[in-house]
Design an enzyme around this catalytic site. Structure first.
Site, PDB file in Angstrom:
ATOM      1  N   ASP A  74       0.841  -1.195   0.000  1.00 21.15           N
ATOM      2  CA  ASP A  74       0.000   0.000   0.000  1.00 21.15           C
ATOM      3  C   ASP A  74       0.878   1.246   0.000  1.00 21.15           C
ATOM      4  O   ASP A  74       1.981   1.228  -0.539  1.00 21.15           O
ATOM      5  CB  ASP A  74      -0.961  -0.046   1.194  1.00 21.15           C
ATOM      6  CG  ASP A  74      -0.253  -0.353   2.508  1.00 21.15           C
ATOM      7  OD1 ASP A  74       0.893   0.107   2.687  1.00 21.15           O
ATOM      8  OD2 ASP A  74      -0.835  -1.047   3.362  1.00 21.15           O
ATOM      9  N   SER A  75       0.405   2.322   0.615  1.00 17.72           N
ATOM     10  CA  SER A  75       1.160   3.573   0.602  1.00 17.72           C
ATOM     11  C   SER A  75       2.480   3.462   1.344  1.00 17.72           C
ATOM     12  O   SER A  75       3.411   4.241   1.088  1.00 17.72           O
ATOM     13  CB  SER A  75       0.321   4.703   1.211  1.00 17.72           C
ATOM     14  OG  SER A  75      -0.064   4.382   2.540  1.00 17.72           O
ATOM     15  N   ILE A  76       2.593   2.516   2.275  1.00 14.96           N
ATOM     16  CA  ILE A  76       3.850   2.366   3.004  1.00 14.96           C
ATOM     17  C   ILE A  76       4.930   1.813   2.077  1.00 14.96           C
ATOM     18  O   ILE A  76       6.104   2.149   2.207  1.00 14.96           O
ATOM     19  CB  ILE A  76       3.657   1.488   4.248  1.00 14.96           C
ATOM     20  CG1 ILE A  76       2.602   2.114   5.172  1.00 14.96           C
ATOM     21  CG2 ILE A  76       4.964   1.313   5.001  1.00 14.96           C
ATOM     22  CD1 ILE A  76       2.253   1.274   6.385  1.00 14.96           C
ATOM     23  N   GLY A 114       5.507   4.704  -0.465  1.00 20.34           N
ATOM     24  CA  GLY A 114       6.358   5.695   0.186  1.00 20.34           C
ATOM     25  C   GLY A 114       7.806   5.280   0.275  1.00 20.34           C
ATOM     26  O   GLY A 114       8.678   6.096   0.579  1.00 20.34           O
TER      27      GLY A 114
END
Length: 285
Positions: free
Chosen positions: A46-48, A51
């Site tokens: 996901d965004s982790i 990122g």
């Protein structure tokens, strides 16, 4: 078709029927082993994970640096995704990487699945039992595509007291420490059941005094210290549990310049290609 490819051994894809080899590529001019095509490390999440592309020191940026000239790191992190939406995306991801040999895939999902079912982000919530089934299905799809090395990652802990944990217009955080802990426990259980290596970010963080300082002000995403901690622990897990794909185990992609036979370069490259095709076949990626 994919294979787990390393400088120490090669674990063939279940559908190719070839035996493992001692070393891929060729030892050219009594130098280090080289390979005609470098493998891929696929990071799914996901965004982790998305990122991790932070140019200031994201964990997948650090990973790409660690595997320079050995493997390409392909980041497939999607902000806001759950195991359910990743299952919808995975066929496309696997199809788009079908020409690449995947040496390692990391699967890091759960932060959004663990959204509270009675809060503003309830639409993203995936019940724990469904989350576990989805995670197993993701692993199975990767394995069916021939990915030999799959590493699971637990969601990180949530800092509910962070200044940005409660969004404007809301009265409570969308995620809680205790609720997310159940999802982290599910990842541990699945990794154990399927005999998969595990990066336990939950324990990595919570066992440190002041672990909240590893997260951004939203109490969920990693800051640069958190990114560094995850990268360093990931490399330890790879070294211990997936040693065949640690950077030092992978062959160089083409000869390093100090071993290039400039007058005989054409023959040297032809020998490298021939060694690759002898191992994997002319139709191999």
């Amino acid at each position: 078709m994919r294979h787990c490819l390393t400088g120490e051994n090669v674990v063939p894809s279940p559908d190719n029927g070839r035996s493992a080899a001692a070393a891929p590529g060729a030892y050219l001019g009594n130098a280090e082993p080289t390979i005609w095509r470098r493998p891929t490390i696929l990071t799914i999440g996901d965004s982790i994970t998305e990122g991790g592309l932070d140019p200031e020191g994201g964990w997948t940026v650090r990973l790409a640096s660690a595997y320079a000239r050995k493997a390409d790191v392909v980041n497939r992190g999607f902000g806001g995704y759950t195991t359910a939406t990743m299952l919808l995306s995975l066929p496309e991801i696997l199809q788009s990487t079908s020409s690449q040999q995947i040496a390692l895939a990391t699967v890091w999902l759960g932060a959004n699945d663990a959204s509270m079912p009675d809060r503003a982000n309830a639409a993203a919530h995936v019940p724990l039992d469904v989350y576990a089934r989805n995670l197993v299905a993701i692993v199975q799809q990767l394995q069916a595509a021939g990915v030999q090395n799959i590493l699971l990652v637990t969601p990180p802990p949530v800092n509910e007291a962070a200044p940005g944990a409660i969004l404007p217009g809301e009265s409570s955080p969308n995620r809680t420490f205790k609720f997310t802990a159940r999802y982290a426990a599910a990842v541990r259980s699945i990794a154990s059941q399927l005999s998969l290596p595990l990066l336990d970010v939950w324990k990595l963080f919570t066992q440190q005094q002041g672990w909240q300082q590893l997260l951004r002000t939203d109490g969920l995403h990693l800051n640069l210290d958190g990114q560094k901690a995850v990268f360093e622990e990931l490399m330890k897990v790879v070294e211990h549990d997936v040693a065949s794909v640690r950077p030092t185990a992978l062959a160089w992609h083409h000869p390093t310049w100090w071993f290039v036979d400039y007058p005989g370069a054409k023959q040297q490259w032809a020998a490298e290609k021939a060694a690759y095709e002898a191992e994997f076949g002319k139709e191999a990626p």
